[in-house]
Design a protein around this motif. Structure first.
Motif, PDB file in Angstrom:
ATOM      1  N   GLY A   2       0.798  -1.217   0.000  1.00 64.15           N
ATOM      2  CA  GLY A   2       0.000   0.000   0.000  1.00 64.15           C
ATOM      3  C   GLY A   2       0.833   1.271   0.000  1.00 64.15           C
ATOM      4  N   ARG A   3       0.314   2.285  -0.660  1.00 62.15           N
ATOM      5  CA  ARG A   3       0.925   3.614  -0.672  1.00 62.15           C
ATOM      6  C   ARG A   3      -0.167   4.650  -0.481  1.00 62.15           C
ATOM      7  NH1 ARG A   3       3.572   5.026  -5.828  1.00 62.15           N
ATOM      8  NH2 ARG A   3       4.757   6.569  -4.621  1.00 62.15           N
ATOM      9  N   VAL A  47      -4.872   0.728   9.730  1.00 66.81           N
ATOM     10  CA  VAL A  47      -4.315   1.643  10.723  1.00 66.81           C
ATOM     11  C   VAL A  47      -5.033   1.551  12.068  1.00 66.81           C
ATOM     12  CG1 VAL A  47      -5.770   3.615  10.080  1.00 66.81           C
ATOM     13  CG2 VAL A  47      -3.475   4.018  11.033  1.00 66.81           C
ATOM     14  N   ASP A  48      -6.319   1.167  12.049  1.00 67.94           N
ATOM     15  CA  ASP A  48      -7.081   1.079  13.296  1.00 67.94           C
ATOM     16  C   ASP A  48      -6.564  -0.018  14.213  1.00 67.94           C
ATOM     17  OD1 ASP A  48      -9.011   3.143  12.751  1.00 67.94           O
ATOM     18  OD2 ASP A  48      -9.846   1.794  11.241  1.00 67.94           O
ATOM     19  N   PHE A  49      -5.847  -0.996  13.654  1.00 63.38           N
ATOM     20  CA  PHE A  49      -5.366  -2.109  14.462  1.00 63.38           C
ATOM     21  C   PHE A  49      -4.403  -1.620  15.548  1.00 63.38           C
ATOM     22  CE2 PHE A  49      -3.173  -6.079  15.463  1.00 63.38           C
ATOM     23  CZ  PHE A  49      -4.233  -6.973  15.468  1.00 63.38           C
ATOM     24  N   TYR A  50      -3.669  -0.543  15.258  1.00 65.54           N
ATOM     25  CA  TYR A  50      -2.707  -0.032  16.227  1.00 65.54           C
ATOM     26  C   TYR A  50      -3.092   1.318  16.832  1.00 65.54           C
ATOM     27  CZ  TYR A  50       0.541  -3.750  15.027  1.00 65.54           C
ATOM     28  OH  TYR A  50       1.125  -4.991  14.863  1.00 65.54           O
ATOM     29  N   SER A  51      -3.941   2.101  16.154  1.00 65.77           N
ATOM     30  CA  SER A  51      -4.184   3.475  16.610  1.00 65.77           C
ATOM     31  C   SER A  51      -4.823   3.540  17.989  1.00 65.77           C
ATOM     32  CB  SER A  51      -5.036   4.233  15.583  1.00 65.77           C
ATOM     33  OG  SER A  51      -6.301   3.624  15.420  1.00 65.77           O
ATOM     34  N   ALA A 103      -0.523   1.966   8.930  1.00 65.07           N
ATOM     35  CA  ALA A 103      -0.344   1.001  10.021  1.00 65.07           C
ATOM     36  C   ALA A 103       1.135   0.702  10.240  1.00 65.07           C
ATOM     37  CB  ALA A 103      -1.108  -0.286   9.712  1.00 65.07           C
ATOM     38  N   LEU A 104       1.898   0.592   9.167  1.00 62.09           N
ATOM     39  CA  LEU A 104       3.325   0.288   9.287  1.00 62.09           C
ATOM     40  C   LEU A 104       4.073   1.410  10.000  1.00 62.09           C
ATOM     41  CD1 LEU A 104       4.064  -1.218   5.740  1.00 62.09           C
ATOM     42  CD2 LEU A 104       3.602  -2.436   7.871  1.00 62.09           C
ATOM     43  N   LEU A 105       3.746   2.665   9.646  1.00 62.44           N
ATOM     44  CA  LEU A 105       4.420   3.806  10.258  1.00 62.44           C
ATOM     45  C   LEU A 105       4.013   3.971  11.720  1.00 62.44           C
ATOM     46  CD1 LEU A 105       4.107   6.257   7.240  1.00 62.44           C
ATOM     47  CD2 LEU A 105       6.250   5.429   8.210  1.00 62.44           C
ATOM     48  N   LEU A 106       2.731   3.806  11.999  1.00 61.98           N
ATOM     49  CA  LEU A 106       2.254   3.954  13.369  1.00 61.98           C
ATOM     50  C   LEU A 106       2.768   2.827  14.255  1.00 61.98           C
ATOM     51  CD1 LEU A 106       0.521   5.910  15.000  1.00 61.98           C
ATOM     52  CD2 LEU A 106      -1.439   4.421  14.587  1.00 61.98           C
TER      53      LEU A 106
END
Length: 454
Positions: A68-69, A384-388, A334-337
């Motif tokens: 993803g980008r 992204v919600d998995f980690y936020s 998600a990767l960055l967070l």
């Protein structure tokens, strides 16, 4: 006739009058949710603001999954984030400038823009008093009402010239953190009997720092940097996400900025859009209690399979935070967070929980794909919600502000898309079609009607 009886009768009629057979959608080639059969989105507009990339369309048909980008104004978000982190700066204000203007600011422009944002952060006395009066259990609702009230205090609320749209946009971006922080503290005071803290935003602090200060007073440097990263990552996600599309639809009618943004807040409030991180936190807490060995792959797999079979947890058959409408192999946000979450977990002494969450991500993707088999025609990944939610908890943010925090970031993307929609050379109201599949009926005179039956 009693009100309850009428409501019951009207509700009962919905069983037939509002039911449409699924076969009809196929028969009339209706693309439900504006999604094609290959799960790609139906192309309904053009934009220069953002791009969400998760797959490539093959010449012979079908989709090819790719990492993803996320692109902001032609710049890869990963490059944007890593560039700003390398220079040890806060980046949300720079991201807002980029999305609104279309280019990266120089040092002088960024300083002027950041100063303007700070100057606009304080609320007028009337707005503060109105927030004090806006009681409620949901900050998103209070935020929407506050935005609508801002129309009253704007001397040119209906002016859609570029200058006025930009003025309104900066004002909204600046005031969202203050409104949300004040609304939470007022709700906390009213509902929980806690002390009321109304802190004035400080000079020379970033938006992330000021929000943490206004919300709860103390914070660490890593807290602020992590929140700043989250604000950068949530600021924009293309024109097709539900809330941004709501902005574009309402803006195309020519309505005022405050009405359009309030509608977007209503969209984001929905659990299928902005509330997903709350669902992940709830699920994670449940799994922490029900999985005894957090390092056991077999025990984790067994429990996730039970969840998918609707046997445990909320029995919905979902693993929250897994899967995305566009991203397939990976969600770059998600990767960055996740990288920042690892550092934050180390600072907060929650490394064991982070390791468990990381293992859950791996096993959830594997188990989902194995369970669905050939029922899904694309790969899935953690979004992204998995980690936020876990990140927000570690920062010390209350769950009541999780979704408002999303709005606090996404207002930048909303504003940029509204400005773009209203500056097309050829303006056209967005008006798709719905096909009526109900039968035609004859009018029946009153005296010939029996007890109304559908």
């Amino acid at each position: 006739m009693e009100k309850e009886c009428i409501i019951s009768r009207l509700s009962e009629s919905i069983k037939t009058t509002s039911r449409i057979d699924n076969e009809l959608f196929t028969e009339y080639n209706v693309k439900r949710g504006l999604r094609n059969e290959d799960h790609s989105g139906v192309l309904v507009g053009l934009t220069k603001i953002g791009n969400v990339v998760g797959y490539e369309k093959l010449p012979e048909g079908g989709l090819k999954a790719i990492p993803g980008r996320l692109i902001y104004r032609g710049i890869d978000v990963e490059d944007l984030v890593r560039g700003i982190l390398a220079e040890k700066r806060f980046g949300f204000e720079e991201t807002a400038f980029l999305l609104l203007s279309g280019y990266l600011p120089d040092k002088e422009e960024l300083a002027a823009f950041s100063n303007m944002v700070h100057q606009c952060m304080p609320l007028t006395q009337k707005t503060k008093m109105n927030i004090l009066d806006l009681e409620g259990q949901n900050i998103m609702n209070i935020l929407a009402r506050s935005v609508l009230e801002m129309y009253t205090f704007d001397e040119n609320p209906d002016d859609t010239s570029r200058n006025n749209l930009m003025r309104q946009s900066v004002d909204l971006i600046s005031k969202f953190p203050t409104i949300i922080a004040y609304a939470y503290n007022i709700m906390r005071h009213s509902n929980q009997g806690r002390s009321l803290h109304i802190r004035f935003p400080k000079e020379n602090l970033s938006v992330a720092e000021n929000f943490l200060y206004m919300l709860k007073g103390g914070y660490t440097a890593l807290d602020a940097r992590t929140l700043d990263l989250a604000l950068m990552l949530h600021a924009e996600h293309g024109g097709g996400n539900n809330s941004t599309f709501t902005v574009r639809v309402t803006s195309s009618s020519g309505t005022d900025t405050y009405s359009s943004i309030a509608a977007a807040i209503g969209s984001l409030k929905g659990p299928l859009h902005g509330g997903a991180n709350l669902a992940v936190v709830s699920m994670f807490n449940h799994l922490k209690e029900n999985i005894r060995n957090w390092k056991s792959v077999s025990e984790i797999d067994d429990y996730l399979q039970k969840m998918l079979r609707k046997e445990v947890y909320d029995k919905c058959g979902l693993i929250y935070g897994i899967g995305h409408a566009v991203y397939t192999i990976s969600d770059p946000r998600a990767l960055l967070l996740k990288e920042m979450a690892r550092d934050l977990a180390r600072e907060k002494g929650r490394e064991e929980e982070f390791a468990f969450l990381e293992l859950l991500e791996e096993r959830a993707v594997e188990n989902f794909m194995n369970f669905k088999g050939n029922k899904v025609n694309k790969r899935v990944c953690a979004n992204v919600d998995f980690y936020s939610g876990f990140v927000y908890e570690m920062i010390g943010l209350p769950s009541e502000v999780f979704t408002p925090l999303f709005a606090m970031s996404r207002i930048t993307g909303w504003a940029a898309h509204r400005i773009e929609e209203l500056n097309f050379d050829s303006k056209r109201i967005i008006r798709p079609a719905y096909r009526n599949v109900g039968p035609e009926k004859k009018f029946i005179p009153m005296e010939k009607r029996g007890q109304a039956k559908v």
